[in-house]
Design an enzyme around this catalytic site. Sequence first.
Site, short mmCIF file in Angstrom:
data_model
loop_
_atom_site.label_atom_id
_atom_site.label_comp_id
_atom_site.label_asym_id
_atom_site.label_seq_id
_atom_site.Cartn_x
_atom_site.Cartn_y
_atom_site.Cartn_z
N GLY A 164 5.69 128.31 62.08
CA GLY A 164 4.95 127.93 63.28
C GLY A 164 5.27 126.55 63.82
N ASP A 203 -5.78 123.37 59.84
CA ASP A 203 -6.93 124.25 59.71
C ASP A 203 -7.73 123.85 58.47
OD1 ASP A 203 -8.48 126.55 60.40
OD2 ASP A 203 -7.37 127.75 58.97
N GLU A 234 3.42 119.95 62.10
CA GLU A 234 2.93 121.33 61.99
C GLU A 234 2.19 121.72 63.27
OE1 GLU A 234 3.08 124.19 61.09
OE2 GLU A 234 2.00 124.62 59.24
N ASP A 235 2.06 123.01 63.48
CA ASP A 235 1.39 123.49 64.69
C ASP A 235 -0.11 123.18 64.68
OD1 ASP A 235 0.80 125.33 62.67
OD2 ASP A 235 1.84 127.00 63.61
N PHE A 286 -9.58 131.87 66.75
CA PHE A 286 -8.21 132.23 66.38
C PHE A 286 -7.31 132.20 67.61
CE2 PHE A 286 -4.58 134.58 64.91
CZ PHE A 286 -4.41 134.01 63.66
N LYS A 344 -8.33 121.64 63.92
CA LYS A 344 -9.63 122.32 63.90
C LYS A 344 -10.52 121.52 62.95
CE LYS A 344 -8.30 127.21 64.53
NZ LYS A 344 -8.14 128.51 63.84
P1 IMP Z 1 -4.11 125.12 56.39
O1 IMP Z 1 -4.48 123.91 57.24
O2 IMP Z 1 -3.54 124.77 55.08
O3 IMP Z 1 -5.25 126.12 56.31
O4 IMP Z 1 -2.93 125.90 57.09
C1 IMP Z 1 -2.80 125.91 58.46
C2 IMP Z 1 -1.97 127.14 58.80
O5 IMP Z 1 -2.83 128.25 59.06
C3 IMP Z 1 -1.21 126.91 60.09
O6 IMP Z 1 0.07 126.44 59.86
C4 IMP Z 1 -1.19 128.27 60.71
O7 IMP Z 1 -0.06 128.97 60.25
C5 IMP Z 1 -2.41 128.96 60.19
N1 IMP Z 1 -3.49 128.97 61.19
C6 IMP Z 1 -4.65 128.31 61.14
N2 IMP Z 1 -5.41 128.55 62.22
C7 IMP Z 1 -4.71 129.40 63.00
C8 IMP Z 1 -4.96 130.02 64.28
O8 IMP Z 1 -5.98 129.82 64.95
N3 IMP Z 1 -3.97 130.85 64.73
C9 IMP Z 1 -2.83 131.07 64.05
N4 IMP Z 1 -2.54 130.51 62.86
C10 IMP Z 1 -3.48 129.68 62.34
MG MG Z 2 2.02 127.82 60.01
#
Ligand code: IMP
Ligand code: MG
Length: 178
Positions: free
Chosen positions: A44, A102, A98-99, A151, A130
């Site tokens: 992403g 979360d 990163e995109d 989402f 987020k």
């Molecule tokens: P985390 O912060 O370790 O939970 O990982 C974040 C990853 O979760 C991101 O790189 C995305 O691939 C995925 N992700 C989290 N929220 C979304 C969303 O709203 N849409 C699509 N992918 C998401």
């Molecule tokens: Mg990702």
Amino acid sequence: MMYQDLERIVMTKDQIQEVVAKMGKEITEDYKGKELLVVGVLNGGVYITVDLSREIKLPIIMDFVGASSYGDTVVSGDLRMTKTPSIDPKGKDVLIVEDILDSGRTLKKMMEYYQELGANSVKLCVLLDKPDAHKVDVQADYVGANVGNEFIVGYGLDYAQKYRNLADIGVLKREIYE
Ligand code: IMP
Ligand code: MG
């Protein structure tokens, strides 16, 4: 074609371009005279990493890493990687890109991993954050915009590997994933 699956747009292509340019300017200021290694997180993070890199007016070097809960290479602790670093970060100033931030679990581990590899500094840049979804203590140093706990897809963000190539970012209709 894909837009009919969206409930609404949260960020247009132009708005994305604007915030990416703004972050690039800030990063250019902050990393003057440093050895900046930009690390994009697959899959992403590819879109923002590529666009952001062209807004950083410094002689940076770039690498990509893949992190995922189902990756087969366990590098440190319980961080699993589908692609390990190709560039040694020792002594370099690392910016992980990163995109979206979360839960923060993966990105926190990724930052710690780069620190363990001997990076001089490790910072995080995300297009979207987020804040209400964080499950660990992690903060991004550069954030394009905050979003709620919905989402979203587009500009790298996927649902079942689809929608990454949407130029705008939007909330996916519930009926698509329910
Ligand atoms: P985390 O912060 O370790 O939970 O990982 C974040 C990853 O979760 C991101 O790189 C995305 O691939 C995925 N992700 C989290 N929220 C979304 C969303 O709203 N849409 C699509 N992918 C998401
Ligand atoms: Mg990702």
